[in-house]
Design a protein around this motif. Structure first.
Motif, mmCIF file in Angstrom:
data_model
loop_
_atom_site.group_PDB
_atom_site.id
_atom_site.type_symbol
_atom_site.label_atom_id
_atom_site.label_comp_id
_atom_site.label_asym_id
_atom_site.label_seq_id
_atom_site.Cartn_x
_atom_site.Cartn_y
_atom_site.Cartn_z
ATOM 1 N N UNK A 128 4.075 -10.329 31.666
ATOM 2 C CA UNK A 128 5.501 -10.007 31.644
ATOM 3 C C UNK A 128 5.827 -9.085 30.480
ATOM 4 N N UNK A 129 5.253 -9.357 29.324
ATOM 5 C CA UNK A 129 5.508 -8.510 28.157
ATOM 6 C C UNK A 129 4.990 -7.088 28.392
ATOM 7 N N UNK A 130 3.823 -6.967 28.984
ATOM 8 C CA UNK A 130 3.276 -5.637 29.257
ATOM 9 C C UNK A 130 4.141 -4.898 30.262
ATOM 10 N N UNK A 131 4.604 -5.589 31.279
ATOM 11 C CA UNK A 131 5.439 -4.965 32.303
ATOM 12 C C UNK A 131 6.777 -4.506 31.726
ATOM 13 N N UNK A 132 7.367 -5.322 30.873
ATOM 14 C CA UNK A 132 8.682 -5.006 30.316
ATOM 15 C C UNK A 132 8.585 -3.919 29.258
#
Length: 381
Positions: free
Chosen positions: A370-374
């Motif tokens: 999620x952090x990488x996507x955001x």
């Protein structure tokens, strides 16, 4: 227990009631007992309009007759529950000539009457069906709206017959089982439709969008939001705390929330996840557009991508959505991935839990994703 549907009404309640309702819902899910409505006994709360009942064939007949919905010589022979019907009272009505679905919204969640929900939600869904009826690419993959009674909050829909949604992919993530291309074709067709100003105003859905915003972009990232995450998965609260402490992530999610609240060019389904996709003998269908609004198409696409990843499907498969979805020239794959990252986060550390059968290690992997996507969506494209 299909608790992924139970939690949906939380985001429809008044903001001042959110924490009380959320705490009650989680307590009853993980620590207490839910008194489910079996579809035969209704909440005794007076609402000022007739409540449909699966055991009351005579009452259904009287209601439909009063509404002029029965043909000469047509008799109601059977009324039964149509699927889970967690959110609304959803009944299959069989007459001596046909069958159809009667769907009624009440001030509470049908399966869990202790949770409040706005009864006008069904009016938005009916309006959506009316607005897309002339667009064959969209309407032919949705049940046909037969009638809508605003006063009694009742919508009559075409009966699709025996169907099953796609929430089984959370347990059995078979990529071959999901009609990804057909779903993306339907979504792209919806997003391409142009509407006049009056329709855009009618489907603004501002109240529901504001409550969804709280639920998706804000409340899961509050340090003291009253959610017992360790009651869901021991150790999950610490993972959430680490994420909440990452200022850049929280700030970017807030910015994405502002994009969500802003008006956009396309009519969105608003809840394009496996629970809104159903399969019958006639193919795949899309249902439950009650969260619709005009916004960025990247939101719908991102929700779809996020749920493929939550189900444990490969990143390459999830990114294949961009090959199947024919968006506008302005469509941003990176923005869609950011929305996907937010969806993963809120489904793991928010109230809207899914029936995921994964351990803490897998949830950590998903939160890292999620952090990488955001924060770095371009690195994944």
């Amino acid at each position: 227990m299909h608790y992924y549907r139970l939690i949906i009404p939380v985001l429809q309640c008044k903001k001042t009631l959110f924490f009380t309702i959320a705490a009650t819902a989680l307590h009853e899910l993980y620590g207490g007992t839910f008194h489910e409505n079996d579809g035969t006994s209704m909440n005794e709360q007076p609402v000022g309009y007739p409540l449909l009942n699966a055991n009351d064939v005579e009452g259904m007949s009287r209601y439909l007759s009063d509404q002029g919905r029965l043909a000469d010589g047509e008799r109601i022979e059977e009324v039964s529950r149509a699927g889970e019907g967690n959110m609304n009272c959803t009944l299959r009505v069989r007459s001596n000539r046909r069958s159809f679905i009667a769907k009624q919204s009440r001030p509470w969640v049908e399966k869990y009457p202790s949770i409040a929900a706005p009864e006008e939600r069904i009016a938005m869904e009916a309006r959506f069906y009316q607005c897309v009826a002339s667009t064959a690419e969209v309407a032919t993959r949705m049940p046909q709206l037969l009638s809508f009674d605003r006063d009694s909050r009742v919508m009559l829909l075409e009966d699709l017959g025996d169907t099953a949604d796609f929430t089984h992919i959370y347990r059995d993530p078979s990529e071959e089982d999901v009609p990804r291309e057909a779903l993306c074709d339907w979504l792209a067709a919806l997003h391409r439709v142009e509407f006049d100003a009056a329709t855009r105003e009618a489907l603004e859905n501002r109240g529901m969008r504001e409550l969804n915003h709280e639920h998706i972009f804000h409340l899961p990232l509050l340090a003291d939001n009253g959610l017992d995450l360790d009651g869901i998965t021991p150790g999950l609260a610490a993972l959430a705390g680490t994420l909440i402490a990452r200022t850049e992530y929280v700030r970017t999610v807030e910015e994405l929330g502002a994009r969500y609240l802003g008006d956009g060019p396309s009519l969105l389904h608003g809840d394009f996840y496996p629970g809104s996709w159903v399969r019958s003998a006639d193919g795949v269908w899309v249902i439950d557009p009650e969260f619709c609004f005009f916004g960025p198409g990247e939101f719908d696409v991102g929700i779809c991508v996020g749920h493929f990843l939550l189900a444990g499907m490969s990143l390459s498969y999830a990114l294949g959505v961009f090959d199947d979805y024919s968006g506008s020239a302005e469509f941003s794959d990176a923005l869609a991935l950011q929305f996907a990252g937010v969806e993963i986060m809120r489904r793991l550390i928010g109230v809207a839990q899914l029936p995921l059968q994964v351990d803490l290690g897998e949830k950590k992997r998903l939160l890292d994703l999620s952090q990488r996507l955001v924060l770095s969506p371009q690195d994944l494209l």
